[in-house]
Every structure is written in C-alpha cells, then in structure tokens.
Design a protein around this motif. Structure first.
Motif, PDB file in Angstrom:
ATOM      1  N   ARG A  19     -15.946 -62.028 -24.526  1.00 37.22           N
ATOM      2  CA  ARG A  19     -15.859 -63.160 -24.113  1.00 37.22           C
ATOM      3  C   ARG A  19     -14.178 -63.538 -23.943  1.00 37.22           C
ATOM      4  NH1 ARG A  19     -14.129 -67.115 -27.706  1.00 37.22           N
ATOM      5  NH2 ARG A  19     -15.055 -69.229 -27.338  1.00 37.22           N
ATOM      6  N   GLU A  20     -13.332 -62.819 -25.094  1.00 38.59           N
ATOM      7  CA  GLU A  20     -12.095 -63.037 -24.807  1.00 38.59           C
ATOM      8  C   GLU A  20     -11.521 -62.592 -23.601  1.00 38.59           C
ATOM      9  OE1 GLU A  20     -10.148 -64.615 -27.067  1.00 38.59           O
ATOM     10  OE2 GLU A  20     -11.908 -65.167 -28.114  1.00 38.59           O
ATOM     11  N   TYR A  21     -11.925 -61.483 -23.172  1.00 36.73           N
ATOM     12  CA  TYR A  21     -11.416 -60.865 -21.854  1.00 36.73           C
ATOM     13  C   TYR A  21     -11.674 -61.740 -20.830  1.00 36.73           C
ATOM     14  CZ  TYR A  21     -10.653 -57.762 -17.831  1.00 36.73           C
ATOM     15  OH  TYR A  21     -10.148 -57.167 -16.661  1.00 36.73           O
ATOM     16  N   LEU A  22     -12.725 -62.226 -20.491  1.00 35.07           N
ATOM     17  CA  LEU A  22     -13.021 -63.279 -19.486  1.00 35.07           C
ATOM     18  C   LEU A  22     -12.129 -64.300 -19.624  1.00 35.07           C
ATOM     19  CD1 LEU A  22     -16.862 -62.669 -19.440  1.00 35.07           C
ATOM     20  CD2 LEU A  22     -15.111 -61.971 -17.864  1.00 35.07           C
ATOM     21  N   LEU A  23     -11.993 -65.004 -20.861  1.00 31.22           N
ATOM     22  CA  LEU A  23     -11.302 -66.157 -21.054  1.00 31.22           C
ATOM     23  C   LEU A  23      -9.908 -65.707 -20.559  1.00 31.22           C
ATOM     24  CD1 LEU A  23     -12.527 -67.689 -24.485  1.00 31.22           C
ATOM     25  CD2 LEU A  23     -12.882 -68.599 -22.389  1.00 31.22           C
ATOM     26  N   ASP A  24      -9.313 -64.533 -21.038  1.00 31.92           N
ATOM     27  CA  ASP A  24      -7.836 -64.130 -20.676  1.00 31.92           C
ATOM     28  C   ASP A  24      -7.890 -63.957 -19.197  1.00 31.92           C
ATOM     29  OD1 ASP A  24      -7.090 -64.799 -23.046  1.00 31.92           O
ATOM     30  OD2 ASP A  24      -7.364 -62.796 -23.702  1.00 31.92           O
ATOM     31  N   ASN A  25      -8.899 -63.756 -18.376  1.00 34.62           N
ATOM     32  CA  ASN A  25      -8.790 -63.030 -17.052  1.00 34.62           C
ATOM     33  C   ASN A  25      -9.820 -63.937 -16.216  1.00 34.62           C
ATOM     34  OD1 ASN A  25      -7.206 -60.524 -16.878  1.00 34.62           O
ATOM     35  ND2 ASN A  25      -8.474 -60.648 -19.040  1.00 34.62           N
ATOM     36  N   PRO A  26      -9.490 -65.267 -15.835  1.00 36.58           N
ATOM     37  CA  PRO A  26     -10.450 -66.192 -15.456  1.00 36.58           C
ATOM     38  C   PRO A  26     -10.899 -65.729 -13.710  1.00 36.58           C
ATOM     39  CG  PRO A  26      -8.621 -67.214 -15.488  1.00 36.58           C
ATOM     40  CD  PRO A  26      -8.387 -65.863 -16.512  1.00 36.58           C
ATOM     41  N   ASP A  27      -9.884 -64.855 -13.128  1.00 38.39           N
ATOM     42  CA  ASP A  27     -10.058 -64.232 -11.770  1.00 38.39           C
ATOM     43  C   ASP A  27     -10.928 -63.184 -11.882  1.00 38.39           C
ATOM     44  OD1 ASP A  27      -8.128 -62.671 -13.103  1.00 38.39           O
ATOM     45  OD2 ASP A  27      -7.074 -62.425 -11.438  1.00 38.39           O
ATOM     46  N   PHE A  28     -11.661 -62.687 -12.890  1.00 35.55           N
ATOM     47  CA  PHE A  28     -12.298 -61.341 -12.977  1.00 35.55           C
ATOM     48  C   PHE A  28     -13.542 -61.488 -11.971  1.00 35.55           C
ATOM     49  CE2 PHE A  28     -16.109 -59.189 -14.520  1.00 35.55           C
ATOM     50  CZ  PHE A  28     -15.501 -57.868 -14.899  1.00 35.55           C
ATOM     51  N   PHE A  29     -14.276 -62.428 -11.895  1.00 33.36           N
ATOM     52  CA  PHE A  29     -15.255 -62.430 -10.893  1.00 33.36           C
ATOM     53  C   PHE A  29     -14.732 -62.611  -9.491  1.00 33.36           C
ATOM     54  CE2 PHE A  29     -17.622 -63.789 -14.829  1.00 33.36           C
ATOM     55  CZ  PHE A  29     -18.645 -62.803 -14.619  1.00 33.36           C
ATOM     56  N   ASN A  30     -13.416 -63.110  -9.132  1.00 28.07           N
ATOM     57  CA  ASN A  30     -13.196 -63.068  -7.842  1.00 28.07           C
ATOM     58  C   ASN A  30     -12.768 -61.653  -7.532  1.00 28.07           C
ATOM     59  OD1 ASN A  30     -12.797 -65.841  -7.721  1.00 28.07           O
ATOM     60  ND2 ASN A  30     -10.835 -66.057  -8.461  1.00 28.07           N
ATOM     61  N   ARG A  31     -12.447 -60.831  -8.433  1.00 26.61           N
ATOM     62  CA  ARG A  31     -12.336 -59.153  -7.901  1.00 26.61           C
ATOM     63  C   ARG A  31     -13.472 -58.765  -7.914  1.00 26.61           C
ATOM     64  NH1 ARG A  31      -8.434 -59.928 -12.294  1.00 26.61           N
ATOM     65  NH2 ARG A  31      -9.727 -58.135 -13.547  1.00 26.61           N
ATOM     66  N   TYR A  32     -14.620 -59.133  -8.571  1.00 28.12           N
ATOM     67  CA  TYR A  32     -16.042 -58.531  -8.576  1.00 28.12           C
ATOM     68  C   TYR A  32     -17.281 -59.502  -8.149  1.00 28.12           C
ATOM     69  CZ  TYR A  32     -13.322 -54.883 -10.914  1.00 28.12           C
ATOM     70  OH  TYR A  32     -12.294 -53.931 -11.302  1.00 28.12           O
ATOM     71  N   PRO A  33     -17.085 -59.974  -7.140  1.00 27.47           N
ATOM     72  CA  PRO A  33     -17.809 -61.220  -6.771  1.00 27.47           C
ATOM     73  C   PRO A  33     -19.412 -60.805  -6.684  1.00 27.47           C
ATOM     74  CG  PRO A  33     -16.732 -60.354  -4.786  1.00 27.47           C
ATOM     75  CD  PRO A  33     -16.323 -59.720  -5.840  1.00 27.47           C
ATOM     76  N   GLU A  34     -19.742 -59.675  -6.580  1.00 30.69           N
ATOM     77  CA  GLU A  34     -21.014 -58.887  -6.442  1.00 30.69           C
ATOM     78  C   GLU A  34     -21.904 -59.231  -7.791  1.00 30.69           C
ATOM     79  OE1 GLU A  34     -18.813 -55.434  -7.647  1.00 30.69           O
ATOM     80  OE2 GLU A  34     -18.405 -57.215  -6.322  1.00 30.69           O
ATOM     81  N   LEU A  35     -20.858 -59.400  -8.988  1.00 29.84           N
ATOM     82  CA  LEU A  35     -21.351 -59.581 -10.176  1.00 29.84           C
ATOM     83  C   LEU A  35     -22.185 -61.062 -10.317  1.00 29.84           C
ATOM     84  CD1 LEU A  35     -18.898 -57.762 -12.451  1.00 29.84           C
ATOM     85  CD2 LEU A  35     -21.301 -56.955 -11.836  1.00 29.84           C
ATOM     86  N   LEU A  36     -21.554 -62.208  -9.568  1.00 26.31           N
ATOM     87  CA  LEU A  36     -21.888 -63.414  -9.716  1.00 26.31           C
ATOM     88  C   LEU A  36     -23.529 -63.330  -9.308  1.00 26.31           C
ATOM     89  CD1 LEU A  36     -19.148 -65.430  -8.374  1.00 26.31           C
ATOM     90  CD2 LEU A  36     -19.669 -65.300 -10.893  1.00 26.31           C
ATOM     91  N   LEU A  37     -23.983 -62.635  -8.082  1.00 25.18           N
ATOM     92  CA  LEU A  37     -25.078 -62.686  -7.681  1.00 25.18           C
ATOM     93  C   LEU A  37     -26.260 -61.547  -8.371  1.00 25.18           C
ATOM     94  CD1 LEU A  37     -24.388 -62.923  -3.969  1.00 25.18           C
ATOM     95  CD2 LEU A  37     -24.945 -64.770  -5.177  1.00 25.18           C
ATOM     96  N   ALA A  38     -25.693 -60.608  -8.845  1.00 27.01           N
ATOM     97  CA  ALA A  38     -26.318 -59.897  -9.553  1.00 27.01           C
ATOM     98  C   ALA A  38     -26.755 -60.191 -11.064  1.00 27.01           C
ATOM     99  CB  ALA A  38     -25.734 -58.429  -9.921  1.00 27.01           C
ATOM    100  N   MET A  39     -26.053 -60.852 -11.641  1.00 26.94           N
ATOM    101  CA  MET A  39     -26.221 -61.320 -13.033  1.00 26.94           C
ATOM    102  C   MET A  39     -27.274 -62.394 -13.128  1.00 26.94           C
ATOM    103  SD  MET A  39     -22.502 -60.986 -14.764  1.00 26.94           S
ATOM    104  CE  MET A  39     -23.179 -61.114 -16.557  1.00 26.94           C
ATOM    105  N   ARG A  40     -28.200 -62.569 -13.914  1.00 26.23           N
ATOM    106  CA  ARG A  40     -29.373 -63.445 -14.118  1.00 26.23           C
ATOM    107  C   ARG A  40     -29.184 -64.199 -15.400  1.00 26.23           C
ATOM    108  NH1 ARG A  40     -30.297 -64.141  -8.822  1.00 26.23           N
ATOM    109  NH2 ARG A  40     -32.154 -65.337  -9.139  1.00 26.23           N
TER     110      ARG A  40
END
Length: 211
Positions: A19-40
């Motif tokens: 959680r803390e990492y994602l809050l500190d790195n809001p561009d994380f899913f920009n670098r790994y866009p495939e995760l947005l579709l893979a995660m349910r």
C-alpha cells in the motif's frame, strides 16, 4: 528504551508495504499496464471486474457526488442572493419609517409576504409581567432562540399557538424581543443560521434607539 507504539491494524505487514509503495509511486501501473487488466476485483452485481473498470466506476460515482455538491452550492447561492436582495430592500424601507408603528407595519408586512410567516412582532419587556420576563431571561439567554414554544409561551408572545419561532433579543439596553412565528413546526430549529435575523437585529436596534 521503550519502543514507540505502532498503529494497530488487522492488515498483514506485507500488504501495508504494498500500500505504501503504491501511494508513493502512483505511476506504477503506467509502467506495468498489463496488471490493470489482469487483476480482478469482486463486484456485487457484475462478478469480477478489472482495476480499470473499478476505477471508472469510482470516477463515475465521484462525478455524481460532485454534481450533487455543485447543485447544492448553486441552490444555496441562489437562496443567499434572494435573502440579500430582500434584506437590502427591507432595510431601505425601515430606514424611511418615521415612527415605531410604521416600522412595525413595514417589518411585519415584508416578512409575512416574503416568507409566509404567521406572526411578526416587536415586543417590549420593559415593566413586563413575570411570564414575559421569564421568556426574556430563559429563552434569550444566548440572544437567539429557534424552535418550539410551550402553548403558554406562544399565547403570551403571539396570542395563539404557533408551529415554530425565532426570538431575538435586540440589545441589553433595548429591552425588546423581535419575534417571528411560522405555522411549520420544523421551519425554525436550533441548527439554523441567523444571517438574515442578525442583520435585521442590528438595523432594528439602530432604528429603535432613534425613534
């Protein structure tokens, strides 16, 4: 040395790190866009949805909330403008009054016409009876009272039963109550603002000191 207390939480330690990492790195899913579709994510009506779908749903909900807030703010602004214009016009009318009777008539006619109040009164408590003195001391100990009255109090102030009232102490040196009544029992309540009545209170105190 005593270690500092950590905030209590039921989340696993690993989840807190993520959680803390994602809050500190809001561009994380920009670098790994495939995760947005893979995660349910579970959804009460549509089964499982992707993070993108969930984000779109949250954005739609937020847009709906903002639209409601904007509508509420616009309605409040329109109401405040209406009160301002009414109060300005009423102030000029009151300033033109040459005696107390004319002032009472203008005040009552204007407020009844604009807000459908049933009673508008200016009541002197100078040399008043015990019952009126009790209303002055108890109901107006904070200068304002909004809400219901007992039947006895209502009849003493207005001559009849009323729904709800606004009572205003004009000033300690001017022993007079500015009293307004509505047929609606919920119209005046303790949480309402006193913007209009405060402006009228100051003007009436100024006028009565000169009449």
């Amino acid at each position: 040395m005593t270690e500092p207390l950590m905030p209590q939480t039921d989340l696993p330690f690993d989840e807190l790190i993520i959680r803390e990492y994602l809050l500190d790195n809001p561009d994380f899913f920009n670098r790994y866009p495939e995760l947005l579709l893979a995660m349910r994510l579970p959804h009460s009506e549509r089964g499982a949805i992707s993070l993108v779908e969930r984000r779109q749903e949250l954005l739609r909900q937020r847009v709906g909330q903002l639209e409601e807030e904007i509508t509420s703010l616009l309605a409040m602004a329109a109401r405040n403008e209406k009160i301002f214009l009414f109060n300005t016009e009423l102030s000029f009318k009151l300033l033109n009054c040459v005696n107390l009777e004319a002032l009472k008539e203008v005040l009552a006619d204007s407020l009844k016409t604009q807000f459908n109040f049933t009673h508008v009164r200016l009541i002197s408590v100078l040399d008043a009876d015990v019952e009126m003195q009790a209303i002055w001391a108890q109901r107006l100990r904070k200068d304002y009272y909004f809400g219901r009255l007992t039947l006895q109090e209502a009849k003493r102030l207005f001559g009849s039963e009323v729904g709800s009232v606004a009572l205003v102490k004009l000033a300690d040196e001017i022993p007079m109550i500015f009293a307004v009544a509505s047929q609606d029992a919920a119209h005046f309540h303790p949480d309402m603002d006193n913007m209009l009545l405060e402006q009228l209170r100051r003007l009436l105190a100024h006028m009565l000191a000169k009449l």
